[in-house]
Write a protein that holds these residues in place. Structure first.
Motif, PDB file in Angstrom:
ATOM      1  N   LEU A  26      11.050 -10.312 -39.513  1.00  0.00           N
ATOM      2  CA  LEU A  26      12.138  -9.647 -39.256  1.00  0.00           C
ATOM      3  C   LEU A  26      12.168  -8.264 -38.995  1.00  0.00           C
ATOM      4  O   LEU A  26      12.865  -7.647 -38.176  1.00  0.00           O
ATOM      5  CB  LEU A  26      12.830  -9.609 -40.572  1.00  0.00           C
ATOM      6  N   LYS A  27      10.833  -7.585 -39.246  1.00  0.00           N
ATOM      7  CA  LYS A  27      10.555  -5.977 -38.852  1.00  0.00           C
ATOM      8  C   LYS A  27      10.597  -6.167 -37.413  1.00  0.00           C
ATOM      9  O   LYS A  27      10.881  -5.421 -36.540  1.00  0.00           O
ATOM     10  CB  LYS A  27       9.299  -5.681 -39.605  1.00  0.00           C
ATOM     11  N   GLU A  28       9.625  -7.145 -36.872  1.00  0.00           N
ATOM     12  CA  GLU A  28       9.345  -7.273 -35.379  1.00  0.00           C
ATOM     13  C   GLU A  28      10.695  -7.466 -34.479  1.00  0.00           C
ATOM     14  O   GLU A  28      10.827  -6.800 -33.527  1.00  0.00           O
ATOM     15  CB  GLU A  28       8.301  -8.168 -35.276  1.00  0.00           C
ATOM     16  N   LEU A  29      11.556  -8.362 -35.335  1.00  0.00           N
ATOM     17  CA  LEU A  29      12.728  -8.686 -34.623  1.00  0.00           C
ATOM     18  C   LEU A  29      13.445  -7.460 -34.507  1.00  0.00           C
ATOM     19  O   LEU A  29      14.285  -7.190 -33.515  1.00  0.00           O
ATOM     20  CB  LEU A  29      13.500  -9.959 -35.210  1.00  0.00           C
ATOM     21  N   LYS A  30      13.560  -6.957 -35.782  1.00  0.00           N
ATOM     22  CA  LYS A  30      14.519  -5.500 -35.597  1.00  0.00           C
ATOM     23  C   LYS A  30      13.929  -4.341 -34.560  1.00  0.00           C
ATOM     24  O   LYS A  30      14.775  -3.736 -33.696  1.00  0.00           O
ATOM     25  CB  LYS A  30      14.378  -4.930 -37.003  1.00  0.00           C
ATOM     26  N   GLU A  31      12.631  -4.191 -34.508  1.00  0.00           N
ATOM     27  CA  GLU A  31      12.154  -3.502 -33.494  1.00  0.00           C
ATOM     28  C   GLU A  31      12.384  -3.888 -31.901  1.00  0.00           C
ATOM     29  O   GLU A  31      12.770  -2.722 -30.949  1.00  0.00           O
ATOM     30  CB  GLU A  31      10.445  -3.282 -33.650  1.00  0.00           C
ATOM     31  N   ILE A  32      12.381  -5.199 -31.917  1.00  0.00           N
ATOM     32  CA  ILE A  32      12.925  -5.632 -30.215  1.00  0.00           C
ATOM     33  C   ILE A  32      14.239  -5.188 -30.145  1.00  0.00           C
ATOM     34  O   ILE A  32      14.719  -5.022 -29.112  1.00  0.00           O
ATOM     35  CB  ILE A  32      12.424  -7.318 -30.199  1.00  0.00           C
ATOM     36  N   ALA A  33      15.049  -5.563 -31.246  1.00  0.00           N
ATOM     37  CA  ALA A  33      16.415  -5.326 -31.136  1.00  0.00           C
ATOM     38  C   ALA A  33      16.773  -3.965 -30.877  1.00  0.00           C
ATOM     39  O   ALA A  33      17.511  -3.445 -30.069  1.00  0.00           O
ATOM     40  CB  ALA A  33      17.490  -5.981 -32.216  1.00  0.00           C
ATOM     41  N   GLU A  34      16.206  -2.813 -31.480  1.00  0.00           N
ATOM     42  CA  GLU A  34      16.252  -1.533 -31.279  1.00  0.00           C
ATOM     43  C   GLU A  34      15.870  -1.070 -29.917  1.00  0.00           C
ATOM     44  O   GLU A  34      16.535  -0.369 -29.196  1.00  0.00           O
ATOM     45  CB  GLU A  34      15.624  -0.748 -32.414  1.00  0.00           C
ATOM     46  N   LYS A  35      15.012  -1.632 -29.455  1.00  0.00           N
ATOM     47  CA  LYS A  35      14.129  -1.400 -28.147  1.00  0.00           C
ATOM     48  C   LYS A  35      15.176  -1.780 -27.111  1.00  0.00           C
ATOM     49  O   LYS A  35      15.445  -0.877 -26.106  1.00  0.00           O
ATOM     50  CB  LYS A  35      12.645  -2.029 -27.865  1.00  0.00           C
ATOM     51  N   GLU A  72       4.901 -17.651 -25.788  1.00  0.00           N
ATOM     52  CA  GLU A  72       5.044 -16.396 -26.828  1.00  0.00           C
ATOM     53  C   GLU A  72       6.374 -15.624 -26.727  1.00  0.00           C
ATOM     54  O   GLU A  72       7.243 -15.261 -27.616  1.00  0.00           O
ATOM     55  CB  GLU A  72       4.049 -15.430 -26.909  1.00  0.00           C
ATOM     56  N   GLN A  73       6.808 -15.397 -25.369  1.00  0.00           N
ATOM     57  CA  GLN A  73       7.961 -14.437 -25.005  1.00  0.00           C
ATOM     58  C   GLN A  73       9.106 -15.703 -25.590  1.00  0.00           C
ATOM     59  O   GLN A  73      10.200 -15.101 -25.970  1.00  0.00           O
ATOM     60  CB  GLN A  73       7.935 -14.133 -23.778  1.00  0.00           C
ATOM     61  N   LYS A  74       9.032 -16.719 -24.932  1.00  0.00           N
ATOM     62  CA  LYS A  74      10.109 -17.746 -25.130  1.00  0.00           C
ATOM     63  C   LYS A  74      10.423 -17.801 -26.721  1.00  0.00           C
ATOM     64  O   LYS A  74      11.601 -18.054 -27.035  1.00  0.00           O
ATOM     65  CB  LYS A  74       9.828 -18.953 -24.285  1.00  0.00           C
ATOM     66  N   SER A  75       9.252 -18.147 -27.382  1.00  0.00           N
ATOM     67  CA  SER A  75       9.559 -18.221 -28.893  1.00  0.00           C
ATOM     68  C   SER A  75      10.256 -16.918 -29.630  1.00  0.00           C
ATOM     69  O   SER A  75      11.292 -17.053 -30.361  1.00  0.00           O
ATOM     70  CB  SER A  75       8.231 -18.377 -29.418  1.00  0.00           C
ATOM     71  N   LYS A  76       9.910 -15.873 -29.157  1.00  0.00           N
ATOM     72  CA  LYS A  76      10.423 -14.372 -29.520  1.00  0.00           C
ATOM     73  C   LYS A  76      11.999 -14.416 -29.200  1.00  0.00           C
ATOM     74  O   LYS A  76      12.844 -13.937 -29.875  1.00  0.00           O
ATOM     75  CB  LYS A  76       9.757 -13.381 -29.191  1.00  0.00           C
ATOM     76  N   THR A  77      12.219 -14.936 -27.961  1.00  0.00           N
ATOM     77  CA  THR A  77      13.591 -15.009 -27.623  1.00  0.00           C
ATOM     78  C   THR A  77      14.402 -15.898 -28.415  1.00  0.00           C
ATOM     79  O   THR A  77      15.495 -15.518 -28.559  1.00  0.00           O
ATOM     80  CB  THR A  77      13.835 -15.294 -26.205  1.00  0.00           C
ATOM     81  N   ASN A  78      13.939 -17.146 -28.474  1.00  0.00           N
ATOM     82  CA  ASN A  78      14.847 -18.158 -29.280  1.00  0.00           C
ATOM     83  C   ASN A  78      14.848 -17.720 -30.696  1.00  0.00           C
ATOM     84  O   ASN A  78      15.937 -17.749 -31.460  1.00  0.00           O
ATOM     85  CB  ASN A  78      13.646 -19.347 -29.366  1.00  0.00           C
ATOM     86  N   ILE A 114      15.315 -14.483 -31.628  1.00  0.00           N
ATOM     87  CA  ILE A 114      16.575 -13.497 -31.635  1.00  0.00           C
ATOM     88  C   ILE A 114      17.613 -14.091 -31.416  1.00  0.00           C
ATOM     89  O   ILE A 114      18.739 -13.693 -32.186  1.00  0.00           O
ATOM     90  CB  ILE A 114      16.151 -12.514 -30.472  1.00  0.00           C
ATOM     91  N   LEU A 115      17.913 -15.230 -30.607  1.00  0.00           N
ATOM     92  CA  LEU A 115      19.206 -15.884 -30.582  1.00  0.00           C
ATOM     93  C   LEU A 115      19.515 -16.525 -31.694  1.00  0.00           C
ATOM     94  O   LEU A 115      20.692 -16.595 -31.926  1.00  0.00           O
ATOM     95  CB  LEU A 115      18.834 -16.815 -29.023  1.00  0.00           C
ATOM     96  N   ASN A 116      18.593 -17.167 -32.279  1.00  0.00           N
ATOM     97  CA  ASN A 116      19.029 -17.621 -33.572  1.00  0.00           C
ATOM     98  C   ASN A 116      19.445 -16.953 -34.804  1.00  0.00           C
ATOM     99  O   ASN A 116      20.375 -17.065 -35.373  1.00  0.00           O
ATOM    100  CB  ASN A 116      17.622 -18.556 -34.269  1.00  0.00           C
ATOM    101  N   LEU A 117      19.003 -15.682 -34.623  1.00  0.00           N
ATOM    102  CA  LEU A 117      19.380 -14.787 -35.577  1.00  0.00           C
ATOM    103  C   LEU A 117      20.871 -14.267 -35.271  1.00  0.00           C
ATOM    104  O   LEU A 117      21.713 -13.995 -36.115  1.00  0.00           O
ATOM    105  CB  LEU A 117      18.605 -13.468 -35.652  1.00  0.00           C
ATOM    106  N   LEU A 118      21.029 -14.036 -33.980  1.00  0.00           N
ATOM    107  CA  LEU A 118      22.450 -13.624 -33.505  1.00  0.00           C
ATOM    108  C   LEU A 118      23.439 -14.633 -33.860  1.00  0.00           C
ATOM    109  O   LEU A 118      24.475 -14.405 -34.114  1.00  0.00           O
ATOM    110  CB  LEU A 118      22.425 -13.403 -32.130  1.00  0.00           C
ATOM    111  N   GLU A 119      22.953 -16.026 -33.852  1.00  0.00           N
ATOM    112  CA  GLU A 119      23.864 -17.070 -34.057  1.00  0.00           C
ATOM    113  C   GLU A 119      24.550 -16.903 -35.663  1.00  0.00           C
ATOM    114  O   GLU A 119      25.382 -17.420 -35.894  1.00  0.00           O
ATOM    115  CB  GLU A 119      23.528 -18.363 -33.697  1.00  0.00           C
ATOM    116  N   GLN A 120      23.490 -16.451 -36.531  1.00  0.00           N
ATOM    117  CA  GLN A 120      23.762 -16.365 -37.855  1.00  0.00           C
ATOM    118  C   GLN A 120      24.908 -15.342 -38.091  1.00  0.00           C
ATOM    119  O   GLN A 120      25.618 -15.553 -39.200  1.00  0.00           O
ATOM    120  CB  GLN A 120      22.547 -16.164 -38.698  1.00  0.00           C
ATOM    121  N   PHE A 121      24.818 -14.224 -37.418  1.00  0.00           N
ATOM    122  CA  PHE A 121      26.082 -13.255 -37.426  1.00  0.00           C
ATOM    123  C   PHE A 121      27.302 -13.464 -36.721  1.00  0.00           C
ATOM    124  O   PHE A 121      28.301 -13.311 -36.836  1.00  0.00           O
ATOM    125  CB  PHE A 121      25.364 -11.987 -36.959  1.00  0.00           C
TER     126      PHE A 121
END
Length: 119
Positions: A68-77, A104-110, A112-119
């Motif tokens: 969650l922390k890593e995803l938050k950093e990516i979203a902020e960047k 690795e990048q594909k996994s991180k992108t997925n 992020i997309l899953n988190l966005l779908e939750q909102f």
């Protein structure tokens, strides 16, 4: 067992002309109009149940704090980069590009997309 009777008006006050045309076209596939309405209701119920169960299962997803922390950093960047693009302060150079990191990048992108779908 009790019976439920449904009467439906298909008029332009309830449907668009395109929807009416589509309904007429679909009705040709059924012997009786009632069969069409039954099928539409069943599809609606299955769709609602699927959405409901998906929402319930999404609520049960556990997210590791580090992820969650890593995803938050990516979203902020990403937000910072978007702001720079909007302001016109970001220039792209050949040496400044990140190299595609494969799975690795594909996994991180997925993620992020899953988190966005939750909102």
């Amino acid at each position: 067992m009790s019976k439920l009777f449904i009467s439906v008006r298909i008029t332009e006050s309830f449907f668009t002309p395109l929807e009416i045309k589509t309904i007429k076209k679909e009705l040709k596939n059924y012997t009786h109009k009632s069969d069409f309405v039954r099928e539409a209701i069943k599809n609606y119920i299955h769709k609602e149940n699927k959405i409901s169960s998906t929402l319930k299962s999404d609520c049960l997803i556990e997210i590791d704090n580090n992820d969650l922390k890593e995803l938050k950093e990516i979203a902020e960047k990403n937000q910072q980069l978007l702001n720079q693009i909007v302001k016109g302060n970001l220039t792209f150079e050949d040496n400044d590009r990140d190299i595609y990191k494969g799975e690795e990048q594909k996994s991180k992108t997925n993620q992020i997309l899953n988190l966005l779908e939750q909102f």
